[in-house]
Scaffold this active site. Structure first.
Site, PDB file in Angstrom:
ATOM      1  N   GLU A 155       2.456  -5.835  10.484  1.00  0.00           N
ATOM      2  CA  GLU A 155       2.071  -4.426  10.592  1.00  0.00           C
ATOM      3  C   GLU A 155       3.082  -3.766  11.531  1.00  0.00           C
ATOM      4  O   GLU A 155       3.202  -4.147  12.697  1.00  0.00           O
ATOM      5  CB  GLU A 155       0.653  -4.312  11.161  1.00  0.00           C
ATOM      6  CG  GLU A 155      -0.403  -5.102  10.407  1.00  0.00           C
ATOM      7  CD  GLU A 155      -0.889  -4.351   9.166  1.00  0.00           C
ATOM      8  OE1 GLU A 155      -0.615  -3.143   9.048  1.00  0.00           O
ATOM      9  OE2 GLU A 155      -1.564  -4.993   8.322  1.00  0.00           O
ATOM     10  N   HIS A 172       3.530  -4.097   6.269  1.00  0.00           N
ATOM     11  CA  HIS A 172       2.434  -3.118   6.148  1.00  0.00           C
ATOM     12  C   HIS A 172       2.521  -2.105   7.279  1.00  0.00           C
ATOM     13  O   HIS A 172       3.482  -2.092   8.055  1.00  0.00           O
ATOM     14  CB  HIS A 172       1.080  -3.834   6.195  1.00  0.00           C
ATOM     15  CG  HIS A 172       0.778  -4.628   4.971  1.00  0.00           C
ATOM     16  ND1 HIS A 172      -0.137  -4.207   4.018  1.00  0.00           N
ATOM     17  CD2 HIS A 172       1.255  -5.821   4.524  1.00  0.00           C
ATOM     18  CE1 HIS A 172      -0.202  -5.097   3.046  1.00  0.00           C
ATOM     19  NE2 HIS A 172       0.632  -6.090   3.336  1.00  0.00           N
ATOM     20  N   HIS A 179       0.866  -1.175   0.000  1.00  0.00           N
ATOM     21  CA  HIS A 179       0.000   0.000   0.000  1.00  0.00           C
ATOM     22  C   HIS A 179       0.901   1.223   0.000  1.00  0.00           C
ATOM     23  O   HIS A 179       1.756   1.373   0.887  1.00  0.00           O
ATOM     24  CB  HIS A 179      -0.924   0.006   1.215  1.00  0.00           C
ATOM     25  CG  HIS A 179      -1.907  -1.125   1.199  1.00  0.00           C
ATOM     26  ND1 HIS A 179      -2.189  -1.894   2.316  1.00  0.00           N
ATOM     27  CD2 HIS A 179      -2.667  -1.649   0.197  1.00  0.00           C
ATOM     28  CE1 HIS A 179      -3.083  -2.818   2.003  1.00  0.00           C
ATOM     29  NE2 HIS A 179      -3.391  -2.683   0.716  1.00  0.00           N
ATOM     30  N   GLU A 199       1.630   3.243   3.153  1.00  0.00           N
ATOM     31  CA  GLU A 199       2.271   2.557   4.293  1.00  0.00           C
ATOM     32  C   GLU A 199       3.776   2.534   4.011  1.00  0.00           C
ATOM     33  O   GLU A 199       4.341   1.538   3.556  1.00  0.00           O
ATOM     34  CB  GLU A 199       1.673   1.166   4.460  1.00  0.00           C
ATOM     35  CG  GLU A 199       0.184   1.234   4.823  1.00  0.00           C
ATOM     36  CD  GLU A 199      -0.508  -0.123   4.808  1.00  0.00           C
ATOM     37  OE1 GLU A 199       0.184  -1.153   4.644  1.00  0.00           O
ATOM     38  OE2 GLU A 199      -1.750  -0.151   4.935  1.00  0.00           O
TER      39      GLU A 199
END
Length: 1293
Positions: A298, A205, A96, A99
């Site tokens: 993440e 991410h 993304h 990110e």
């Protein structure tokens, strides 16, 4: 004006480069100060790939919608070729675009791997053993639209330029017929995944702090709360936890993100679908279609945090990234091949009880990640009989090797066989099943260089217990000259194993040699353990094979033949190397050759000289028979004839065949087109300059015969080649040893009378000399030894063993003595401060400085021993209160056998856990020593002549509690029992702390010449004693040793450094007695001096106990010279030997220095001690010998030669002994006479009564005597003639 514009443009370009950390095409150290946009990222990656081209390569797997490259950095050894045996791993970031943190973290990881290679043991092992692919940005278009500081992100930046969410665009397991869109980024990554068959992957991410594992969605696509497990759910949980538990925030499970501050994840991990449903996610596609296990990480709540947070986030993730990468090696790995030895790509590997299969890659290699346990594993492939292996063990953090060999199905098998063949696991040694037929089954065809490289790597990977693959050098065009050793315990010089060598393809167009040697390699590997002769040869011989010496010419010859430009045997295409030089005539014929020696020739010359080949053969084409060198001695001609006759008798065709005469004439007619000859041939050079006897073996009149005839040539020659190898065991062999010590003499010369060919002994003193049957006179010689000869009769039926024991030639210095003198000159040069500084600056830096916790220190130490096994040994001294191991690292060039004159020095740190600088300085010191061994001759000699023990952390429990930035004595100062370890070293202390006991046992072992302890909290050096009101016997020397460290330190010797909470009074020279600085009992330095008889100084490296990590480099620069100076000092010592009148060592003699310090000799009469510069008086005493006096002068910048003290027998003790014996004999005679007279006298009866009275009252007299002995007034009433040893009291019971 134009000039000004040009200058301005140049300045702007330079400024942009400096922003990236680039200057003059160099890669500067990362500043962690800014994000890289696409242009910056491209420049950075290209610069790194150019600087570290030996371990990385940069490529693009495709382009984004807007035409930006999808860069992938590959980090591994041999980064431009695919190597069997390495698991493929990938990290993908910035899926993304908003990110953005993941993008920077992966760039930092790339740089970390590249810059720490060969400096950090763990990184080196990862790069050596893993094929690592890192894609910093999968969505470069989206990143360009993102804004720094935007924590929530935006859909415009999140998606690609066509507004697709890349992590929702992969084929989904529950929507197999979903719409397929034109998304170039996804298409490129899917193709990449399917092509590479990665083993393990991480997808990075942002937006939370958690590790999410598959599956990401469910069939109902309901969100949230629906757990969707894979068949490998336990394994995925383990993989996710591996990352999470090593991330300081993630492991807490409470990220406290602003959008959901109450959200929590147990252990910092979650099932993807249970968190929220993701349809078309990349990690599910990896697992279901790509053979790959992928977990999503993440990294932070803020998707695009400010650049000021970059270093903190990198530090948070670095350890987790590296440890997760290591997980690519767990489980089961191996190869699946056919019975003909060919790889089986796309074969299926299935595990009973786990409904998920993987498939093999290009080389037939597979990697099945599994948790520890016992498994039944099956390999299958269409058209082949499947095989199941039961009870395969998987051990924690180790990969189990399991190879499969599948047999092709017959028609009956298709009907009758429903279940796989079942076997029990036999995993040692690893390797595929050996075919039933002894005949070679490798395809008889010509293989290109890339195929040869792949085959050799495959043999080495499948048969690691008997093969060792290496490169002897490179060709003109950069191709590796591969050699492979076939032997048990390959790559190691072994007692009693002769070496034999084969080389092929010396002329590139003589390709038959290369193919026959490839078949020989496979034949020996596959028939080891089945064929008796092959097994015997591999067990008893070191067989080296180089299939192609001229790969450049070989490629040219094959290309010419494949294009049908020329007929095979008449072709001269590829005869020479890349410079069109005939390699067989490129060997030097004189010490200073007139012509250029080609790189292939130089590599083979070095290869031959680095081994002790007994026999060598070049496998050739263009003629039939065995050719040996011209201009040889008649004695050796008989040997060559014998070797040739044995080979020809072993061939299927007993007699050599003449080649076509007309063809020979055609070849002579084309001679003018042949490459130039620039020297002599290999056979002549080898005979004159090396130990080996070399021959050419011609297998075919054709240089490049038809491929279909290769099997015929193999059948005719393979047994003869094995017999050639066997001949090395039928000659004269033996050892040359030192008659006194019994140790083998390296490089001794063995000659045979009437032959100019010499052979030399190996590092173990063994030699082999080929000789034909007959009688010979053999001569052995070595520098510093008297020459010795022996006669021997050689028979055809047995091996002759002729050993030589050489005695020292006292009229000339031995080779070892000359080496010792050179070493002493080297040390004296380094004792100069200027020379020492220049030497230290010339060393390769280790650059490993960083704070490490207990586990990291242990891994670092293991890494050193893994990478430098020749000079390092790691062992445990014991365990701490909390059961952490107290590690000791030994560094020496003679680990197995300590020499009597070898000084032993001890470096210690971490006695107080919060003194965190010392451990890191010692680890850096150890790294520098290891890294420069073999590279720097001075370091190599220093390590070879020393024994260095590094004890980095005595108090690991305290170190775990200590906190960075705490400068005063704080948490971690004591151990887990709150005990100050430096007050616990009390002799006989039965309640000593476990850490103290471990170090006390080490000190009790003795043998150390010096100990240096690193502490913190001040800047000075102290010497014993720490206990008050006591001075050491050798205080002058102890103070000198402390001053030596302080004077080598740039600031310590000034003595004016003021630390907080410490008196500002100046300390002269930066040196102080321990008791003056901090008086206390039970210190380690006092124990070392009193019990270990080893002087120890304590060095306080700085005012702060636990300074910031950024100060470590400056502290290392301040202390590296003093550390090396102390290592040199143990060689500037007084040493000697005490002998009796016959030259025999006197053990336990006492050497008294300056009337106070006492030193004892060991069992060999050897003694050593450190002394301050000056004049010292020695008194040497031993029972039964007269005292000897000697004076020695010690200098600070010169070494003192060992002294020899010869005792003479003490006559006085002998005379006194004779007098005592004579007196005793006379008294015995007088006593006997008096006793007889009493018997015959009238008083005899009264004497008997008196004796009876004494016996009856003995008990009462005894009690009275005991009472009087206990009386406080007893001594007052003793008569002048009475003593404690009165006979009356001696008689008591």
């Amino acid at each position: 004006m134009c000039i000004l514009l040009f200058i301005l443009q140049h300045i702007l370009i330079m400024a942009s480069h400096q922003t990236l950390g680039l200057k003059n095409n160099e890669v500067n150290e990362e500043t962690y100060a800014a994000y890289y946009n696409y242009v910056d990222l491209t420049d950075r990656l290209q610069s790194l790939s150019q600087k570290y081209a030996h371990i990385c390569s940069l490529s693009s797997i495709g382009q984004s919608v807007e035409g930006r490259e999808l860069w992938v950095m590959r980090v591994t050894t041999d980064p431009r070729i695919d190597v069997p045996g390495k698991p493929r791993f990938k990290y993908v970031g910035n899926i993304h675009g908003d990110e953005s943190l993941s993008r920077q973290v992966l760039v930092y990881l790339i740089e970390h791997l590249l810059t720490r290679y060969n400096r950090d043991a763990r990184v080196t092992e990862l790069v050596n053993r893993t094929d690592i692919y890192i894609m910093p940005s999968m969505n470069p278009d989206g990143f360009e639209r993102a804004e720094e500081g935007d924590c929530a992100g935006s859909s415009e930046a999140r998606q690609n330029a066509k507004h697709y969410d890349l992590n929702r665009s992969f084929p989904d397991q529950f929507e197999p017929s979903g719409t397929v869109y034109d998304i170039p980024e996804v298409t490129a990554v899917m193709k990449w995944i399917l092509e590479k068959k990665f083993v393990l992957s991480g997808s990075l991410h942002g937006g939370s702090v958690v590790a999410s594992y598959p599956f990401d969605d469910t069939s109902s696509h309901e969100t949230p709360g629906h757990y969707s497990p894979t068949a490998d759910d336990a394994l995925f949980r383990h993989l996710a936890q591996m990352y999470a538990k090593n991330h300081p925030v993630m492991k807490m499970g409470e990220p406290h993100c602003p959008d959901d501050p109450n959200q929590s994840f147990k252990d910092g991990i979650t099932n993807g679908a249970e968190w929220y449903d993701v349809e078309g996610g990349m990690q599910d596609y990896n697992y279901l279609k790509g053979n790959c296990f992928e977990v999503t990480f993440e990294l932070s709540c803020c998707k695009y945090p400010p650049a000021s947070q970059l270093y903190i986030e990198w530090a948070n993730n670095r350890e987790a990234l590296l440890l997760y990468l290591q997980e690519a090696h767990i489980g089961v790995r191996g190869f699946v091949t056919t019975t003909s030895g060919l790889a089986l790509p796309d074969a299926t590997i299935s595990v009973s009880g786990i409904d998920h299969n993987i498939t093999t890659w290009t080389f037939g290699d597979y990697y099945r990640l599994l948790l520890p346990g016992i498994y039944n594993i099956t390999a299958s492939s269409p058209g082949y009989l499947p095989i199941m292996v039961k009870n395969v063990p998987v051990i924690e953090r180790k990969g189990t090797m399991l190879n499969f060999t599948l047999e092709e199905m017959l028609m009956s098998d298709y009907v009758l066989t429903a279940n796989p063949t079942v076997t029990n696991a036999v995993l040692n040694p690893p390797g595929p099943s050996i075919p039933k037929s002894p005949i070679q089954s490798l395809d008889f065809r010509y293989h290109g260089y890339d195929e040869i490289e792949m085959l050799l790597q495959l043999y080495s990977a499948v048969h690691p217990s008997i093969t060792y693959l290496y490169s002897a050098g490179r060709s003109v065009q950069g191709r590796s000259l591969y050699g492979i050793e076939i032997s048990t315990n390959p790559g190691v010089n072994q007692q009693g194993k002769p070496e034999v060598m084969f080389v092929g393809n010396m002329h590139g167009n003589e390709v038959i040699g290369c193919e026959i040697l490839l078949n020989l390699i496979e034949y020996m590997c596959r028939n080891y353990g089945k064929d008796a002769l092959v097994t015997r040869l591999v067990n008893s011989t070191r067989i080296h094979i180089m299939p192609s010496m001229n790969p450049d010419g070989y490629e040219l010859a094959l290309k010419a033949q494949n294009e049908h430009k020329v007929s095979g045997d008449l072709s001269i295409m590829g005869h020479g190397n890349g410079h069109r030089v005939d390699l067989n005539m490129n060997f030097p014929d004189r010490p200073k050759p007139r012509n250029v020696i080609q790189p292939e020739t130089l590599a083979v010359m070095k290869w031959i000289k680095s081994h002790f080949f007994v026999l060598s053969a070049s496998i050739r084409g263009g003629f039939r028979g065995v050719v040996y060198p011209h201009s040889i001695d008649s004695l050796d001609e008989n040997v060559f004839k014998s070797v040739a006759a044995t080979y020809m008798q072993s061939q299927a065709l007993q007699e050599p065949q003449d080649c076509d005469v007309s063809r020979t004439r055609e070849k002579k007619a084309s001679k003018h087109r042949r490459p130039s000859a620039t020297g002599t041939d290999m056979l002549t050079w080898a005979y004159s300059h090396t130990d080996t006897l070399a021959v050419n073996i011609g297998l075919s009149c054709d240089q490049l015969p038809p491929a279909e005839s290769l099997s015929q040539y193999w059948e005719q020659n393979h047994r003869a080649i094995l017999q050639f190898i066997q001949q090395v065991h039928l000659f004269v062999r033996g050892t040359v040893t030192d008659a006194h010590s019994g140790e083998g003499i390296t490089n001794a010369t063995v000659m045979v009378e009437d032959s100019r060919h010499q052979v030399h002994t190996s590092s173990t003193g063994q030699y082999w000399r080929p000789l034909a049957p007959g009688s010979y006179h053999i001569i052995a010689s070595a520098p510093g030894y008297t020459t010795m000869s022996a006669s021997v009769r050689v028979l055809e039926t047995r091996v002759e063993q002729v050993d030589f024991k050489l005695t020292r030639d006292m009229s000339q210095p031995s080779f070892a003595e000359e080496q010792q003198k050179e070493f002493e000159k080297l040390l004296e040069r380094l004792l100069s401060a200027v020379q020492l500084e220049e030497f230290i600056r010339s060393l390769l830096p280790a650059q490993t400085l960083e704070y490490r916790n207990y586990r990291e220190q242990a891994e670092f130490l293991r890494g050193l021993t893994f990478n430098f096994p020749r000079i390092t040994r790691l062992y445990s001294l014991g365990q701490s209160v909390e059961f952490r191991t107290i590690w000791a690292l030994e560094i020496s060039g003679n680990l197995e056998m300590a020499q009597p004159d070898e000084p032993k020095i001890r470096f210690v740190a971490g006695v107080h856990g919060d003194a965190a600088v010392g451990p890191e300085l010692l680890l850096e010191f150890a790294s520098v020593l290891c890294l420069n061994y073999g590279r720097n001759p001075t370091i190599t000699k220093l390590i070879d002549k020393s024994r260095i023990l590094i004890l980095p952390c005595v108090n690991p429990d305290g170190r775990e509690q200590a906190q960075e930035g705490q400068c005063t004595f704080n948490l971690g100062y004591t151990n887990a029992h709150a005990a100050d370890l430096d007050a616990d070293f009390i002799y006989g202390n039965i309640s000593a702390q476990p850490e103290t006991r471990a170090v006390m046992n080490l000190i009790n072992g003795g043998g150390f010449s010096l100990s240096v302890v690193l502490e913190g909290g001040f800047l000075l050096a102290t010497y014993p004693y720490d206990r008050p009101n006591q001075h050491a016997q050798n205080e002058e020397t102890l103070r000198y040793l402390a001053s030596l460290y302080a004077n080598s330190h740039p600031f310590m010797h000034l003595g004016n450094v003021v630390c907080a909470e410490v008196s500002a009074e100046e300390i002269p020279g930066g040196v102080m007695q321990g008791a003056e600085f901090n008086a206390h009992t039970g210190s380690m330095k006092d124990f070392s001096l009193d019990v270990g008889v080893c002087p120890e100084i304590t060095v306080y490296t700085g005012c702060c106990m636990f300074p910031p990590e950024s100060q470590l480099f400056s502290l290392w620069m301040e202390n590296r010279t003093p550390l090396f100076r102390m290592l040199l000092e143990v060689h500037r010592r007084l040493s000697g030997v005490v002998r009796d009148g016959k030259g025999r060592p006197v053990s336990d003699a006492v050497v008294v220095v300056n009337g106070s310090l006492t030193v004892h000799t060991d069992s060999q009469g050897y003694f050593t001690t450190l002394l301050a510069p000056g004049t010292h008086q020695l008194q040497v005493q031993a029972h039964g010998y007269q005292q000897e006096l000697q004076q020695v002068n010690m200098s600070s910048d010169r070494l003192t030669s060992p002294i020899v003290i010869d005792f003479t027998a003490d006559k006085r003790p002998l005379g006194q002994g004779v007098f005592v014996i004579a007196s005793a004999c006379l008294m015995s005679v007088l006593f006997c006479a008096v006793f007889i007279w009493h018997i015959r006298s009238a008083k005899f009866s009264r004497i008997c009564d008196s004796i009876r009275w004494c016996r009856s009252d003995r008990e009462s007299l005894l009690m009275e005597a005991m009472a009087s002995e206990k009386s406080p007034l007893r001594k007052e009433f003793l008569e002048d003639s009475e003593s404690e040893d009165d006979p009356f009291f001696v008689e008591r019971r």
